[in-house]
Design an enzyme around this catalytic site. Structure first.
Site, PDB file in Angstrom:
ATOM      1  NE  ARG A   1     -22.660   7.978 -28.022  1.00 26.52           N
ATOM      2  CZ  ARG A   1     -22.117   8.119 -26.824  1.00 26.52           C
ATOM      3  NH1 ARG A   1     -21.263   7.231 -26.387  1.00 26.52           N
ATOM      4  NH2 ARG A   1     -22.406   9.160 -26.082  1.00 26.52           N
TER       5      ARG A   1
ATOM      6  CD  GLU B   1      -7.195   0.143 -31.485  1.00 23.10           C
ATOM      7  OE1 GLU B   1      -5.966  -0.104 -31.545  1.00 23.10           O
ATOM      8  OE2 GLU B   1      -7.735   0.615 -30.466  1.00 23.10           O
TER       9      GLU B   1
ATOM     10  CG  PHE C   1      -8.590   4.731 -31.824  1.00 25.93           C
ATOM     11  CD1 PHE C   1      -7.473   5.568 -31.770  1.00 25.93           C
ATOM     12  CD2 PHE C   1      -9.556   4.855 -30.828  1.00 25.93           C
ATOM     13  CE1 PHE C   1      -7.322   6.484 -30.741  1.00 25.93           C
ATOM     14  CE2 PHE C   1      -9.404   5.774 -29.801  1.00 25.93           C
ATOM     15  CZ  PHE C   1      -8.297   6.591 -29.751  1.00 25.93           C
TER      16      PHE C   1
ATOM     17  CG  HIS D   1     -16.975   8.460 -30.040  1.00 22.61           C
ATOM     18  ND1 HIS D   1     -17.850   7.411 -29.978  1.00 22.61           N
ATOM     19  CD2 HIS D   1     -16.970   9.006 -28.803  1.00 22.61           C
ATOM     20  CE1 HIS D   1     -18.360   7.318 -28.761  1.00 22.61           C
ATOM     21  NE2 HIS D   1     -17.847   8.277 -28.026  1.00 22.61           N
TER      22      HIS D   1
ATOM     23  CG  ASP E   1     -12.466  12.004 -25.228  1.00 22.26           C
ATOM     24  OD1 ASP E   1     -12.330  12.252 -24.020  1.00 22.26           O
ATOM     25  OD2 ASP E   1     -13.013  10.980 -25.660  1.00 22.26           O
TER      26      ASP E   1
ATOM     27  NE  ARG F   1     -19.402  11.603 -26.452  1.00 21.08           N
ATOM     28  CZ  ARG F   1     -19.774  12.748 -25.912  1.00 21.08           C
ATOM     29  NH1 ARG F   1     -19.859  13.842 -26.633  1.00 21.08           N
ATOM     30  NH2 ARG F   1     -20.054  12.821 -24.620  1.00 21.08           N
TER      31      ARG F   1
END
Lengths: 304, 272
Positions: A6, A53, A78, A104, A112, A162
């Site tokens: 990232r 999104e 997402f 991610h 998470d 990530r």
């Protein structure tokens, strides 16, 4: 040296900010995806879309029709799940020049938990006609994948992790969409890996070498279109294949490899990946161990 | 365009819709007939376009977000000269450039593929944002159905258009009051549309969607309004122009048979 994909992604976008075609869209996760770096150098072409999104993908489609190269960015779960049908009908169906850059991906999101761990996104994107899927293995390849996606006209899904991954590529490395990369040659087994599993595959090959087992290691940064030629060739040379990915074994790299081999070169294949389950909270290392995605797991799989 | 001309064109377009849907044996006549008058004012009078250069960069854009009304759009585009009128009879047939729902890759003059409801305004916003970034003065028109605004994405896009002050976007709401399962009010209440849009930061006008002058004035006024997007809520009649189709929910997605086709065309041709 380890750099996160990232961060490399954020850097690549920043370096490209002088290209007036590039627009970055963010669904309120830019700090985590690093898309926010683009805003610092080019606020006028950074679009906050809010936590929406579906609208982000549609807006990207409209920008693409007018000649822009939009990067729609958010977490993989997402991007591909929440907005799947927008990607299908507003992007893939009309083959628009939209880049969906998702971070991610996989279980190494970690703490998470399962709601945020994207383990079926490749399967979703693979099923769409016109979609190209890129999953780089390190920071250098991430930047190259971003550049290549800009050169290519059409929808591209770029899947990024990530966590930090070891840099395995030379700075002069040139990435080409649709080409797999044979990193090591051996006659006993072919380990075909993608993303964060590539550096682990190389480590596994070292350990296997110590035991007298010579492994081929293939990096597959383009999951679609798959480099069929290389897959068939390494299967032919070794007669034994292991696939490794941070994704469900249903519909991911392993499936894609098996689809090719079943038709062209039936070869016994062991698929390492998430075995039709959701993720859970934990540290990335704990989760990789839990889901059997460690160097040791690759070594064991290569010895079946 | 004077009123007589408008009536001639819209009558011909309605006849073409009936003929093409009858020839296809499948399609959506009700919602196609309700948008004819608005589309005619847009394509024959208000929109900046080049028939011989459908992808002209400076053109105004139109997105039929309620994509099932494709026969309405196709009939208008053919009448305007984007492709031969005889092509209309290939609607929904294998190898036709006229797919069941709009397909920008196949049909000259179609600016965006649509069909899955709720997606058109987001795309319109993207086009409008691109225009603003490039300091171009083209306008983006989008047509949504009243039932369509039950889709959540529409409200995301309504927020986006207001947030980015997209005064180059004009959204028509084809408010015929009916959707497949019946009246909007009974299926899933959408009222009050005007107040909701105002609360979301839009300019809102309410017009009769079959009156040339009202449509025309609303479009002109929207061009003058700055700093916010404009919604034009157009009160329309589903199946407009064909007595046995008007306000009949069952004509949403059913093709007329030969007898019904002849009756409909006779009626339409008798109105001029």
């Amino acid at each position: 040296m380890s750099i996160t994909m990232r961060d490399a992604f954020g850097q690549a976008l920043t370096e490209l900010h002088n290209d007036p075609r590039i627009i970055v869209l963010d669904a309120d996760l830019g700090k985590a995806t690093r898309a926010i770096n683009f805003k610092k150098v080019c606020p006028e072409r950074f679009l906050d879309m809010g936590i929406a999104e579906q609208d982000m993908i549609g807006t990207a489609a409209g920008l693409a029709i007018c000649g822009k190269i939009p990067f729609a960015t958010t977490f993989a779960v997402f991007a591909t799940g929440r907005a799947f049908e927008q990607i299908r009908n507003s992007v893939a169906y009309p083959k628009l020049n939209v880049k969906i850059a998702a971070t991610h991906a996989g279980i190494t999101v970690g703490y998470d938990g399962g709601s945020h761990q994207s383990v079926v996104d490749i399967a979703l994107m693979r099923s769409l006609p016109n979609m190209v899927i890129l999953q780089p293995a390190d920071a250098i390849e991430t930047k190259q994948a971003i550049y290549a996606s800009i050169e290519y006209y059409g929808p591209v899904y770029i899947r990024l992790s990530r966590i930090a991954t070891p840099v395995i590529h030379d700075p002069n490395y040139k990435f080409k969409i649709g080409k797999a990369e044979v990193l090591r040659k051996g006659k006993d087994v072919a380990i075909i890996a993608t993303g964060i599993m590539v550096s682990k595959a190389l480590e596994a090959a070292d350990k296997l070498q110590a035991e007298g087992i010579k492994a081929t290691v293939v990096n597959v940064p383009t999951i679609k279109p798959l480099d069929r030629e290389v897959i068939i060739k390494v299967a032919q040379e070794t007669g034994k294949v292991v696939t490794a990915e941070e994704h469900s074994v249903i519909g991911g790299l392993g499936s894609a490899v098996c689809e090719v081999l079943a038709e062209e070169m039936p070869t016994k294949t062991k698929m390492l990946g998430i075995q039709d389950r959701f993720g859970c909270s934990g540290s990335p290392d704990e989760l990789l161990k839990h889901f059997k995605l460690t160097v040791e797991d690759i070594v064991n799989a290569a010895k079946y | 365009m004077d009123l007589l001309e408008f009536r001639k064109i819209t009558q011909q377009i309605r006849v073409n819709i009936i003929e093409m849907v009858a020839a296809a044996g499948t399609g959506h006549p009700g919602g196609s007939l309700s948008i004819v008058d608005i589309l005619t004012v847009l394509y024959f009078d208000k929109m900046r376009l080049r028939v011989e250069e459908p992808k002209w960069e400076e053109r105004d854009r139109f997105i039929l977000s309620k994509g099932h009304a494709a026969p309405g759009l196709y009939a208008v585009l053919a009448e305007r000269g984007f492709f031969p009128k005889k092509t209309l009879m290939t609607l929904r047939k294998f190898n036709s450039i006229l797919q069941g729902h709009p397909d920008m890759k196949n049909t000259p003059g179609v600016d965006m593929s649509s069909g899955s409801l709720g997606q058109g305004l987001s795309v319109a916003n993207g086009m409008a944002l691109s225009g603003k970034l490039d300091a171009k003065d083209y306008r983006v028109y989008v047509m949504v159905g009243d039932g369509e605004i039950q889709e959540g994405q529409i409200w995301e896009a309504i927020m986006t258009a207001a947030h980015y002050k997209l005064d180059n976007v004009t959204m028509f709401v084809d408010h015929n009051g009916l959707q497949i399962n019946g009246p909007n009010d009974r299926v899933m209440g959408i009222k009050p549309i005007k107040e909701k849009l105002l609360a979301f930061g839009w300019y809102v006008m309410e017009i009769d969607g079959h009156t040339m002058q009202e449509i025309s004035e609303a479009i002109d006024k929207a061009k003058m309004l700055k700093g916010k997007p404009t919604a034009i809520i157009a009160k329309t009649v589903k199946g407009k122009g064909v007595s046995f189709m008007e306000n009949q929910v069952d004509w949403h997605g059913v093709a007329p048979n030969q007898e019904q086709k002849h009756q409909a065309i006779a009626e339409l041709e008798g109105t001029l």
